[in-house]
Scaffold this motif. Structure first.
Motif, PDB file in Angstrom:
ATOM      1  N   ASN A 173       1.455  20.884 -10.000  1.00 24.29           N
ATOM      2  CA  ASN A 173       2.358  21.941  -9.559  1.00 24.29           C
ATOM      3  C   ASN A 173       2.945  21.578  -8.200  1.00 24.29           C
ATOM      4  O   ASN A 173       2.691  20.477  -7.674  1.00 24.29           O
ATOM      5  N   MET A 174       3.720  22.485  -7.632  1.00 26.18           N
ATOM      6  CA  MET A 174       4.366  22.211  -6.350  1.00 26.18           C
ATOM      7  C   MET A 174       3.363  21.847  -5.262  1.00 26.18           C
ATOM      8  O   MET A 174       3.592  20.921  -4.468  1.00 26.18           O
ATOM      9  N   ILE A 175       2.244  22.564  -5.216  1.00 22.75           N
ATOM     10  CA  ILE A 175       1.277  22.379  -4.137  1.00 22.75           C
ATOM     11  C   ILE A 175       0.611  21.012  -4.211  1.00 22.75           C
ATOM     12  O   ILE A 175       0.584  20.267  -3.214  1.00 22.75           O
ATOM     13  N   ASN A 176       0.042  20.653  -5.367  1.00 23.88           N
ATOM     14  CA  ASN A 176      -0.675  19.380  -5.396  1.00 23.88           C
ATOM     15  C   ASN A 176       0.260  18.168  -5.440  1.00 23.88           C
ATOM     16  O   ASN A 176      -0.136  17.067  -5.057  1.00 23.88           O
ATOM     17  N   VAL A 177       1.505  18.363  -5.872  1.00 24.82           N
ATOM     18  CA  VAL A 177       2.487  17.273  -5.762  1.00 24.82           C
ATOM     19  C   VAL A 177       2.779  16.989  -4.291  1.00 24.82           C
ATOM     20  O   VAL A 177       2.786  15.830  -3.851  1.00 24.82           O
ATOM     21  N   ALA A 178       3.014  18.059  -3.524  1.00 27.94           N
ATOM     22  CA  ALA A 178       3.274  17.903  -2.089  1.00 27.94           C
ATOM     23  C   ALA A 178       2.061  17.306  -1.382  1.00 27.94           C
ATOM     24  O   ALA A 178       2.199  16.418  -0.532  1.00 27.94           O
ATOM     25  N   ALA A 179       0.876  17.787  -1.725  1.00 25.80           N
ATOM     26  CA  ALA A 179      -0.350  17.281  -1.091  1.00 25.80           C
ATOM     27  C   ALA A 179      -0.556  15.801  -1.395  1.00 25.80           C
ATOM     28  O   ALA A 179      -0.987  15.031  -0.520  1.00 25.80           O
ATOM     29  N   LEU A 180      -0.235  15.387  -2.620  1.00 27.94           N
ATOM     30  CA  LEU A 180      -0.420  13.990  -3.012  1.00 27.94           C
ATOM     31  C   LEU A 180       0.392  13.045  -2.137  1.00 27.94           C
ATOM     32  O   LEU A 180      -0.130  12.060  -1.612  1.00 27.94           O
ATOM     33  N   VAL A 181       1.664  13.361  -1.954  1.00 27.95           N
ATOM     34  CA  VAL A 181       2.519  12.448  -1.186  1.00 27.95           C
ATOM     35  C   VAL A 181       2.292  12.592   0.322  1.00 27.95           C
ATOM     36  O   VAL A 181       2.379  11.603   1.071  1.00 27.95           O
ATOM     37  N   LEU A 182       1.963  13.792   0.797  1.00 27.61           N
ATOM     38  CA  LEU A 182       1.769  13.996   2.239  1.00 27.61           C
ATOM     39  C   LEU A 182       0.422  13.476   2.726  1.00 27.61           C
ATOM     40  O   LEU A 182       0.304  12.986   3.857  1.00 27.61           O
ATOM     41  N   LEU A 183      -0.602  13.578   1.889  1.00 26.01           N
ATOM     42  CA  LEU A 183      -1.941  13.161   2.307  1.00 26.01           C
ATOM     43  C   LEU A 183      -2.237  11.698   1.981  1.00 26.01           C
ATOM     44  O   LEU A 183      -2.999  11.037   2.699  1.00 26.01           O
ATOM     45  N   LYS A 184      -1.655  11.195   0.895  1.00 25.39           N
ATOM     46  CA  LYS A 184      -1.966   9.831   0.478  1.00 25.39           C
ATOM     47  C   LYS A 184      -0.783   8.870   0.564  1.00 25.39           C
ATOM     48  O   LYS A 184      -0.932   7.675   0.319  1.00 25.39           O
ATOM     49  N   GLY A 185       0.379   9.414   0.913  1.00 25.30           N
ATOM     50  CA  GLY A 185       1.569   8.573   0.967  1.00 25.30           C
ATOM     51  C   GLY A 185       1.610   7.654   2.182  1.00 25.30           C
ATOM     52  O   GLY A 185       0.840   7.819   3.139  1.00 25.30           O
ATOM     53  N   HIS A 186       2.513   6.679   2.124  1.00 18.92           N
ATOM     54  CA  HIS A 186       2.694   5.712   3.219  1.00 18.92           C
ATOM     55  C   HIS A 186       4.064   5.928   3.853  1.00 18.92           C
ATOM     56  O   HIS A 186       5.053   6.158   3.145  1.00 18.92           O
ATOM     57  N   TRP A 187       4.115   5.831   5.165  1.00 24.17           N
ATOM     58  CA  TRP A 187       5.396   5.902   5.857  1.00 24.17           C
ATOM     59  C   TRP A 187       6.171   4.615   5.607  1.00 24.17           C
ATOM     60  O   TRP A 187       5.589   3.528   5.600  1.00 24.17           O
ATOM     61  N   VAL A 188       7.467   4.725   5.431  1.00 20.41           N
ATOM     62  CA  VAL A 188       8.303   3.537   5.222  1.00 20.41           C
ATOM     63  C   VAL A 188       8.337   2.687   6.481  1.00 20.41           C
ATOM     64  O   VAL A 188       8.166   1.468   6.445  1.00 20.41           O
ATOM     65  N   ASP A 189       8.541   3.342   7.625  1.00 18.44           N
ATOM     66  CA  ASP A 189       8.553   2.654   8.917  1.00 18.44           C
ATOM     67  C   ASP A 189       8.445   3.687  10.033  1.00 18.44           C
ATOM     68  O   ASP A 189       8.339   4.899   9.774  1.00 18.44           O
ATOM     69  N   ALA A 190       8.481   3.221  11.262  1.00 24.43           N
ATOM     70  CA  ALA A 190       8.354   4.115  12.423  1.00 24.43           C
ATOM     71  C   ALA A 190       9.544   5.067  12.528  1.00 24.43           C
ATOM     72  O   ALA A 190       9.398   6.216  12.962  1.00 24.43           O
ATOM     73  N   VAL A 191      10.704   4.595  12.126  1.00 29.89           N
ATOM     74  CA  VAL A 191      11.905   5.447  12.172  1.00 29.89           C
ATOM     75  C   VAL A 191      11.729   6.656  11.251  1.00 29.89           C
ATOM     76  O   VAL A 191      12.179   7.764  11.572  1.00 29.89           O
ATOM     77  N   SER A 192      11.070   6.464  10.124  1.00 29.36           N
ATOM     78  CA  SER A 192      10.834   7.562   9.184  1.00 29.36           C
ATOM     79  C   SER A 192       9.947   8.639   9.800  1.00 29.36           C
ATOM     80  O   SER A 192      10.146   9.832   9.557  1.00 29.36           O
ATOM     81  N   VAL A 193       8.966   8.214  10.591  1.00 32.03           N
ATOM     82  CA  VAL A 193       8.085   9.166  11.272  1.00 32.03           C
ATOM     83  C   VAL A 193       8.899   9.993  12.268  1.00 32.03           C
ATOM     84  O   VAL A 193       8.767  11.218  12.341  1.00 32.03           O
ATOM     85  N   LEU A 194       9.748   9.315  13.043  1.00 30.65           N
ATOM     86  CA  LEU A 194      10.595  10.012  14.008  1.00 30.65           C
ATOM     87  C   LEU A 194      11.544  10.977  13.313  1.00 30.65           C
ATOM     88  O   LEU A 194      11.739  12.114  13.767  1.00 30.65           O
ATOM     89  N   LYS A 195      12.136  10.526  12.220  1.00 34.42           N
ATOM     90  CA  LYS A 195      13.076  11.371  11.472  1.00 34.42           C
ATOM     91  C   LYS A 195      12.402  12.628  10.941  1.00 34.42           C
ATOM     92  O   LYS A 195      13.034  13.684  10.829  1.00 34.42           O
ATOM     93  N   SER A 196      11.117  12.522  10.638  1.00 38.99           N
ATOM     94  CA  SER A 196      10.389  13.639  10.050  1.00 38.99           C
ATOM     95  C   SER A 196       9.905  14.649  11.089  1.00 38.99           C
ATOM     96  O   SER A 196       9.858  15.849  10.813  1.00 38.99           O
ATOM     97  N   PHE A 197       9.536  14.165  12.296  1.00 41.32           N
ATOM     98  CA  PHE A 197       8.899  15.058  13.266  1.00 41.32           C
ATOM     99  C   PHE A 197       9.705  15.320  14.538  1.00 41.32           C
ATOM    100  O   PHE A 197       9.493  16.338  15.203  1.00 41.32           O
ATOM    101  N   LEU A 198      10.614  14.430  14.878  1.00 41.45           N
ATOM    102  CA  LEU A 198      11.380  14.610  16.112  1.00 41.45           C
ATOM    103  C   LEU A 198      12.200  15.900  16.118  1.00 41.45           C
ATOM    104  O   LEU A 198      12.176  16.642  17.119  1.00 41.45           O
ATOM    105  N   PRO A 199      12.939  16.232  15.042  1.00 41.21           N
ATOM    106  CA  PRO A 199      13.692  17.499  15.052  1.00 41.21           C
ATOM    107  C   PRO A 199      12.781  18.717  15.253  1.00 41.21           C
ATOM    108  O   PRO A 199      13.144  19.644  15.983  1.00 41.21           O
TER     109      PRO A 199
END
Length: 243
Positions: A173-199
């Protein structure tokens, strides 16, 4: 006229041979995948995630997801009756997790099930390959109206994972799909981290500067209510988020 009857053991042996052959045929389809190539936006058999404009600035755990074909092309439910192909909505992939095809139940018939759900899986809809399942889920979601709060990109991915009974589960479902990618996923690069949290950090700092700590309370309350909506809609009032 005398009718010969096959012994039960011979029938069982024939069934086992047929089952083994069909299973072997399915496993044969699991050819090697290409490597992930973020520059070309190719993520073979991956679940991918990117932040949403404005919404992710207030709640960084909220984002947009897609699922990829075996050749790495991204498909995502981006609007009513519309599935994007090779054009990920809302920007480049920021986070991804490659899924294991060996944890999928690909079957041409009821006798070929490798999962424990059997009839339930058959009733929901099965597939014989990864891309076949993705095509079926695409046809299904193309008849749905997009809504961020009730039927969104996570619904599309959940439908796909249930169709392949990923990990032996049909409760995606929506919850465990989101949890799967957020908890076990890999960042593409440092720019992706900035793009996600800087705003989010900029909004937080600006809000504290202009309003003070009540802004933090309001932001936390907004995120909590948003999370509570999805949790209650998914596990308590399931008809709210049916898609």
């Amino acid at each position: 006229m005398h009718h010969s009857r096959l012994p039960v053991m011979e029938i069982k042996k024939a069934y086992d041979i047929e089952h083994m052959c069909s299973t072997h045929g399915i496993q044969h389809e699991l050819w090697p995948l290409d490597d992930v190539d973020a520059k070309k936006a190719k993520f073979p058999c991956c679940l991918v995630w990117t932040p949403l404009p404005i919404v992710s600035w207030l709640a960084p755990f909220i984002g947009h997801v897609g699922i990829c074909r075996e050749d790495g092309v991204i498909l995502d439910f981006a609007g009513s009756n519309f599935v994007n192909v090779d054009d990920f909505a809302f920007g480049a992939v920021a986070r991804y997790i490659q899924l294991d095809r060996k944890q999928c139940c690909f079957t041409p018939n009821l006798g070929g099930h490798t999962c424990k759900h059997g009839y339930k899986h058959a009733e929901f809809g099965t597939a014989i390959t990864w891309d076949d399942a993705l095509q079926s889920s695409t046809r299904y979601i193309e008849h749905k109206t997009y809504n961020l709060f009730t039927c969104n990109s996570h619904s599309f991915v959940a439908n796909f994972l249930n169709r392949i009974c990923y990990g032996g589960s049909m409760h995606w479902n929506m919850i465990n799909v989101a949890a799967l990618v957020l908890l076990k996923g890999h960042w593409v690069d440092a720019v992706s981290v900035l793009k996600s949290f800087l705003p989010f950090l900029l909004v937080l700092c600006l809000g504290v500067y202009m309003v003070g700590w009540p802004f933090v309370v309001a932001l936390f309350s907004f995120s909590s209510l948003l999370l509570l909506w999805f949790v209650l809609g998914t596990y308590c009032f399931k008809t709210l988020l049916e898609c």
